[in-house]
Scaffold this motif. Structure first.
Motif, PDB file in Angstrom:
ATOM      1  N   TYR A 196       0.825  -1.194   0.000  1.00  0.00           N
ATOM      2  CA  TYR A 196       0.000   0.000   0.000  1.00  0.00           C
ATOM      3  C   TYR A 196       0.870   1.260   0.000  1.00  0.00           C
ATOM      4  O   TYR A 196       0.931   2.021   0.960  1.00  0.00           O
ATOM      5  CB  TYR A 196      -0.952  -0.034   1.199  1.00  0.00           C
ATOM      6  CG  TYR A 196      -1.705  -1.330   1.287  1.00  0.00           C
ATOM      7  CD1 TYR A 196      -2.708  -1.625   0.367  1.00  0.00           C
ATOM      8  CD2 TYR A 196      -1.393  -2.298   2.244  1.00  0.00           C
ATOM      9  CE1 TYR A 196      -3.395  -2.837   0.414  1.00  0.00           C
ATOM     10  CE2 TYR A 196      -2.071  -3.505   2.292  1.00  0.00           C
ATOM     11  CZ  TYR A 196      -3.068  -3.758   1.375  1.00  0.00           C
ATOM     12  OH  TYR A 196      -3.738  -4.960   1.423  1.00  0.00           O
ATOM     13  N   GLU A 237      -3.916   6.138  -4.714  1.00  0.00           N
ATOM     14  CA  GLU A 237      -4.082   5.499  -3.420  1.00  0.00           C
ATOM     15  C   GLU A 237      -5.519   4.999  -3.249  1.00  0.00           C
ATOM     16  O   GLU A 237      -6.459   5.643  -3.693  1.00  0.00           O
ATOM     17  CB  GLU A 237      -3.760   6.484  -2.287  1.00  0.00           C
ATOM     18  CG  GLU A 237      -2.347   7.025  -2.296  1.00  0.00           C
ATOM     19  CD  GLU A 237      -2.209   8.327  -3.068  1.00  0.00           C
ATOM     20  OE1 GLU A 237      -3.074   8.597  -3.941  1.00  0.00           O
ATOM     21  OE2 GLU A 237      -1.247   9.073  -2.801  1.00  0.00           O
ATOM     22  N   TRP A 297      -0.575   4.572   3.260  1.00  0.00           N
ATOM     23  CA  TRP A 297      -0.045   4.988   1.959  1.00  0.00           C
ATOM     24  C   TRP A 297       1.040   6.056   2.087  1.00  0.00           C
ATOM     25  O   TRP A 297       1.840   6.237   1.164  1.00  0.00           O
ATOM     26  CB  TRP A 297      -1.179   5.514   1.082  1.00  0.00           C
ATOM     27  CG  TRP A 297      -2.141   4.448   0.668  1.00  0.00           C
ATOM     28  CD1 TRP A 297      -3.274   4.054   1.334  1.00  0.00           C
ATOM     29  CD2 TRP A 297      -2.063   3.630  -0.497  1.00  0.00           C
ATOM     30  NE1 TRP A 297      -3.893   3.041   0.652  1.00  0.00           N
ATOM     31  CE2 TRP A 297      -3.186   2.757  -0.485  1.00  0.00           C
ATOM     32  CE3 TRP A 297      -1.162   3.557  -1.566  1.00  0.00           C
ATOM     33  CZ2 TRP A 297      -3.422   1.827  -1.484  1.00  0.00           C
ATOM     34  CZ3 TRP A 297      -1.401   2.625  -2.575  1.00  0.00           C
ATOM     35  CH2 TRP A 297      -2.512   1.773  -2.531  1.00  0.00           C
TER      36      TRP A 297
END
Length: 606
Positions: free
Chosen positions: A60, A304, A366
């Protein structure tokens, strides 16, 4: 039904039924990490957007995957060069006035082993589609074919359907994006369990035993049924890299890639780390790949995908991984107790979980920083998510009188997949949100979990480990000798002969003295200190002693007074209570799925 899922269904209905997208990858110069990629895009579009994902699934964080692309070219069916424009780092737009099939070609540089994205050398190629194969948004649900041109002595493996030697097919780009390919010189073990086929593919030499790995993974894969109602695959591939300078693992749709230093498959302590990683990635086959937070369904490969529930995706997976190893008798209870004690120890020594909720750390994954900022100011979706999962498990067990557990929540999330089944369910994950978890927990126990969620998920939480352990007839073992170590509160590394600080724990002696990361310690009480002699120097000091520390900060020599602290010399240990009750034994069985251990000297010792 979620907004994301409704949009996904509209996409499915409105997408034209194009012919297959075809890729040809010629690994023509493996020693120098390069390959040539050709992508044949079927006819039907006048303007064609071609993109490469900006992140890969399972990680991520945005990464520069397009930085290895060179010599991009687009040609018509008759070989005429087509006009194109690069809109940003990962997006190309091609003019195709005839609307006929075209070919996109580019050189690929692949030398990123530790990212588990793409790596090519003279012995193998590891290809994660998100870092190798571009896609056309309108064609994502079309079939994607892959043809590899490699050395004759190489073997190719993937969770994808094999259509020929070094040839695979994906039903759509989403399936391709989560089905990496391992090709090269490798070792292979194959077996079947309950009608499903498994492959273990190992690249690299190391101190592993393929026979032992096969035996243990065969026992592991049987344990999925202890949590979930069925399996979401017919074939599964364990890709293992025994290498140097790369560690970690990534889950995929019906496969995983696990990287370990080549000589860390033994002794037993190291081998257990490998088994826990394998179990973690196997749990992901359900948790993340079969169901995942709704904001990640479907994946948006260009930006994201924020969620407050990544702690469920990762922390709960970490929590469940050891349960499978226990029920499969792959690790002993005392080995699990040792691992659990180490997790508790690490959590208590990192103040960050008191500063940030696990929901906030999920959302910020993120953009998360590392170093002492993470330790001192941030929660962690893995370690803290593990603990929140344990807390929720304990509450459900108690509220249902041991009839249900957190495992039943995960099976219910998996069962939701049936509600959203589509013709594309070979890649589709059932979306879930916070309310889904709360509703399932209430259905199982009859109790409302809103207040619990606010206290433990949306707010930095506190946890009484003694209470949790006592429920299962466990306790912290006491150190009768009460041996202690002198404690400074910093971690360090050798930097050109200096003792360079890499992190300083909040509230520790070093923190109180004003020391911080990147300080270079040169002397203690006027005597030179190095990374090599630091531990020996500390042995002559008593806890609570005040010492003078000389250090460089931004090339300026400075001094400070540091009052030493103390910490137990022995690590935290968990053992059995002296006289467990029947209630504790029943709780233990409902919690971990195995019988309460028979007492032995090691587990009972105070």
């Amino acid at each position: 039904m979620t907004k994301n899922f409704l949009g996904f269904l509209v996409l499915c209905v409105s997408t034209p039924l194009f012919a297959s997208v075809k890729y040809f990858i010629d690994i023509n110069d493996p020693a120098h990490h390069t390959a040539q990629v050709k992508m044949i895009i079927p006819a039907g579009m006048e303007s064609i957007d071609v993109l490469l994902p900006t992140w890969r699934t399972g990680n991520y964080k945005l990464i520069n995957q397009a930085n290895g692309i060179r010599n991009f070219k687009a040609t018509s069916k008759v070989g005429k060069n087509l006009n194109w424009q690069r809109k940003n780092k990962s997006h190309w737009v091609i003019e195709n006035p005839t609307e006929k099939a075209i070919t996109v070609s580019y050189q690929l540089y692949a030398n990123e082993l530790a990212f588990r994205s793409r790596h090519i050398d003279s012995t193998h190629a590891y290809l994660d589609a998100t870092a190798v194969f571009m896609y056309v948004p309108q064609l994502m649900l079309s079939e994607h074919q892959i043809n590899l041109e490699v050395d004759d002595n190489w073997r190719s493996f993937s969770g994808l359907k094999e259509t020929g030697k070094h040839q695979f097919v994906a039903k759509n780009y989403h399936q391709l994006s989560s089905s990496p390919i391992e090709t090269g010189i490798n070792k292979l073990s194959e077996f079947s369990v309950d009608g499903r086929d498994y492959q273990i593919v190992i690249w690299g030499e190391g101190n592993y035993s393929l026979e032992k790995i096969t035996k243990d993974l065969k026992a592991l894969v049987k344990q999925g049924s202890t949590i979930w109602s069925n399996y979401p695959f017919e074939k599964y591939v364990f890709i293992i890299h025994a290498t140097s300078g790369a560690r970690g693992a990534t889950e995929h749709l019906n496969s995983t890639v696990i990287q370990r230093e080549r000589n860390t498959f033994a002794p037993r302590k190291e081998y257990l780390k490998f088994l826990r990683t394998a179990s973690h990635e196997f749990v992901h086959t359900w948790n993340v790949k079969a169901y995942r937070p709704e904001s990640l369904v479907p994946y948006d490969y260009q930006k994201e995908n924020y969620s407050q529930l990544l702690w469920v995706a990762e922390g709960s997976t970490s929590y469940l991984q050891d349960h499978l190893l226990l029920t499969g008798k792959i690790q002993k209870p005392k080995e699990y107790f040792k691992e659990l004690a180490e997790r508790i120890d690490r959590l208590q020594q990192g103040p960050g979980f008191k500063m940030q909720s696990v929901a906030d750390s999920s959302f910020e994954k993120w953009i998360a920083q590392g170093g002492d900022f993470a330790t001192n100011h941030s929660s962690n979706i893995y370690s803290h998510g593990f603990m929140v999962s344990w807390l929720l498990d304990a509450k459900i067990l108690e509220d249902s009188n041991l009839k249900y557990s957190y495992k039943d929540v995960h099976n219910a999330l998996y069962e939701k997949r049936k509600e959203h089944s589509t013709s594309y369910d070979n890649f589709f994950a059932a979306p879930f949100n916070q309310q889904d978890i709360l509703s399932i927990a209430k259905q199982l126990t009859g109790n409302d979990y809103q207040a619990w969620w606010q206290k433990n998920v949306l707010t930095p939480f506190s946890i009484d480990f003694k209470v949790l352990l006592d429920k299962a007839g466990l306790k912290f073992k006491t150190d009768k000798k009460k041996e202690i170590n002198v404690w400074t509160g910093f971690k360090s590394k050798n930097e050109k002969g200096f003792l360079a600080l890499t992190s300083v724990e909040k509230g520790s002696p070093a923190w109180q003295s004003g020391l911080t990361t990147k300080d270079l310690l040169v002397a203690i009480d006027g005597m030179r200190v190095t990374h090599e002699n630091f531990k020996m120097m500390m042995e002559k000091y008593a806890p609570t002693r005040e010492i003078e520390v000389s250090f460089f900060r931004n090339d300026q020599l400075m001094k400070t007074q540091l009052k030493l602290g103390k910490r137990p010399k022995k690590p935290l240990e968990i053992g059995l209570v002296d006289n467990p009750t029947d209630a504790q034994k029943k709780y233990f069985k409902a919690w971990l799925g195995i019988d309460y251990p028979k007492p032995d000297k090691e587990l009972l010792q105070n």
